[in-house]
Enzyme design. Structure first.
Site, short mmCIF file in Angstrom:
data_model
loop_
_atom_site.label_atom_id
_atom_site.label_comp_id
_atom_site.label_asym_id
_atom_site.label_seq_id
_atom_site.Cartn_x
_atom_site.Cartn_y
_atom_site.Cartn_z
N ASP A 16 -38.07 2.33 -18.06
CA ASP A 16 -38.45 2.63 -16.68
C ASP A 16 -37.78 1.62 -15.74
O ASP A 16 -37.73 0.42 -16.05
CB ASP A 16 -39.96 2.56 -16.51
CG ASP A 16 -40.41 3.05 -15.14
OD1 ASP A 16 -40.53 4.28 -14.98
OD2 ASP A 16 -40.62 2.21 -14.25
N ILE A 17 -37.25 2.10 -14.61
CA ILE A 17 -36.65 1.21 -13.62
C ILE A 17 -37.77 0.53 -12.82
O ILE A 17 -38.63 1.21 -12.25
CB ILE A 17 -35.72 1.98 -12.67
CG1 ILE A 17 -34.63 2.70 -13.47
CG2 ILE A 17 -35.08 1.04 -11.66
CD1 ILE A 17 -33.73 3.59 -12.63
N ASN A 31 -35.96 3.10 -3.38
CA ASN A 31 -35.71 4.27 -2.54
C ASN A 31 -36.13 4.02 -1.10
O ASN A 31 -35.43 4.42 -0.15
CB ASN A 31 -36.46 5.49 -3.10
CG ASN A 31 -35.68 6.22 -4.17
OD1 ASN A 31 -34.46 6.19 -4.19
ND2 ASN A 31 -36.39 6.88 -5.07
N ASP A 34 -30.18 7.82 -5.98
CA ASP A 34 -29.46 8.67 -6.93
C ASP A 34 -28.32 7.91 -7.59
O ASP A 34 -28.09 8.01 -8.81
CB ASP A 34 -28.91 9.92 -6.23
CG ASP A 34 -30.00 10.91 -5.87
OD1 ASP A 34 -31.14 10.75 -6.37
OD2 ASP A 34 -29.72 11.85 -5.11
N GLU A 47 -37.56 8.21 -12.73
CA GLU A 47 -36.78 7.01 -13.04
C GLU A 47 -36.98 6.56 -14.48
O GLU A 47 -36.67 5.43 -14.84
CB GLU A 47 -37.15 5.87 -12.09
CG GLU A 47 -38.55 5.30 -12.26
CD GLU A 47 -39.60 6.03 -11.43
OE1 GLU A 47 -40.65 5.42 -11.16
OE2 GLU A 47 -39.37 7.20 -11.05
#
Length: 363
Positions: free
Chosen positions: A217-218, A225, A234, A261
């Site tokens: 996971d980011i 964002n 993106d 993500e």
């Protein structure tokens, strides 16, 4: 999907346009040889053969081409003469008038005769078969042989049919790729991952080998964002995908976008130590990429939290247990400060699906 020859070879040796053409040519040759028609009728007969859209030719049992109509020459790019001499030399008939498929013919043709010098005749197909010509052109070929080895060949141009079939096959392959690929990152999508996991899980259960999974996971991607905008988000996802993809090398290993993500790395044949090494490699790759993340509370660049689960599955076990364990471990990595990996422990493996993974808070 049916292949090209299925789409153009629908007639057997005794029926269809090609079969009728071969038998009709045989009957005309018999009349010519017997002198039943005069020269003017022969000329008209040859004109009618030239007018056919089917290519026709006859070989004797010594490998001499006795007849070739204009359509046949055009199909073969004029590779064979169509003079009257070439068309009428020593036309012969079998003793009993029987014409057989090439593959079942007997006589000189099967015993060292040279009538098979033409590669389109050499195949000896009993029913129409597909033949490729230069320039992506295609003909459907029918051959028949008399008992004494004289060969009649008919050709029909099926280039348009074959090309349409090729275009359709290309489109089907493209759709199949699109149905299993994430459009943004180019990685395998969730559908492809689920199908591959089921296959590899069952294989590992049968062979009693290890299988490992990394849930990635980011960190603080929503903040990314909000700070940089969704277009930049993106591009971040694409950069992360490239970094993760560079961490797998063995056959059967798969990187997929799991959703949003989140990414997964499926590692068939890897035990927990090998999976741990792959997780560390993922962290190192992201550190080397140094993607700025000014809004992150834990670092100045994009980081990952990774959960690692590894197991030697039993036939009665289900792959969802490994997904659940890796997910739990990933949230423990987040709770431990992010930008790290955590190995699934016994509690992670036994945690029910509906148990909250972490306290409410920003991810």
């Amino acid at each position: 999907m049916a292949n090209h020859s299925d789409s153009v070879s629908r007639t057997g040796p005794d029926g269809g346009l090609l079969g009728v053409s071969a038998r009709w040519l045989a009957s005309q040759s018999k009349l010519l040889a017997s002198g039943f028609i005069n020269n003017r009728e022969q000329e008209r007969t040859l004109e009618s053969l030239d007018a056919l859209s089917v290519g026709l030719e006859v070989w004797d049992n010594q490998g001499r081409r006795l007849f070739s109509n204009r359509t046949n020459a055009n199909l073969l790019d004029g590779g064979f003469p169509t003079t009257d001499a070439m068309r009428l030399i020593d036309v012969a008939q079998s003793d009993n008038g029987a014409w057989l498929p090439l593959s079942s013919a007997a006589g000189p043709h099967e015993n060292g005769g040279t009538a098979r010098r033409d590669p389109l005749v050499q195949s000896g197909a009993a029913s129409p078969h597909l033949q490729e010509l230069p320039g992506n052109r295609w003909v459907s070929v029918y051959g028949a042989c008399s008992a004494t080895g004289y060969v009649a060949v008919a050709r029909v141009d099926v280039t348009d049919i074959v090309r349409r079939g090729q275009e359709l096959e290309d489109r089907v392959r493209q759709l199949m790729r699109e149905s299993t690929t994430d459009g943004l990152t180019g990685l395998a999508n969730r559908r492809h991952f689920d199908a591959t996991l089921a296959i590899e899980w069952n294989r590992a259960a049968r062979s009693q080998t290890f299988i490992s999974l990394l849930m990635v996971d980011i960190d603080h991607f929503k903040k990314y964002n909000d700070h940089y905008g969704h277009q930049a988000g993106d591009r971040c996802l694409q950069q992360v995908a490239l970094a993760l993809e560079s961490c797998v090398r063995r056959a059967g290993e798969l990187v997929a976008r799991y959703g949003g993500e989140e990414f997964v790395l499926l590692l068939p044949g890897s035990d927990v130590e090998e999976a741990r090494e792959t997780a560390q490699k993922c962290l190192d790759k992201m550190r080397d990429a140094a993607l700025p993340h000014a809004a992150s509370p834990c670092a100045q660049e994009v980081t990952l939290s990774i959960g690692v689960a590894s197991i030697q599955p039993q036939p009665s076990s289900e792959s969802v247990s490994m997904l659940n364990a890796a997910d739990c471990a990933m949230y423990r990595a987040k709770a431990g400060g992010r930008a790290r990996y955590a190995i699934a422990n016994q509690d992670d493996w036994e945690m029910p699906d509906d148990t909250p993974r972490t306290q409410p808070g920003p991810l």
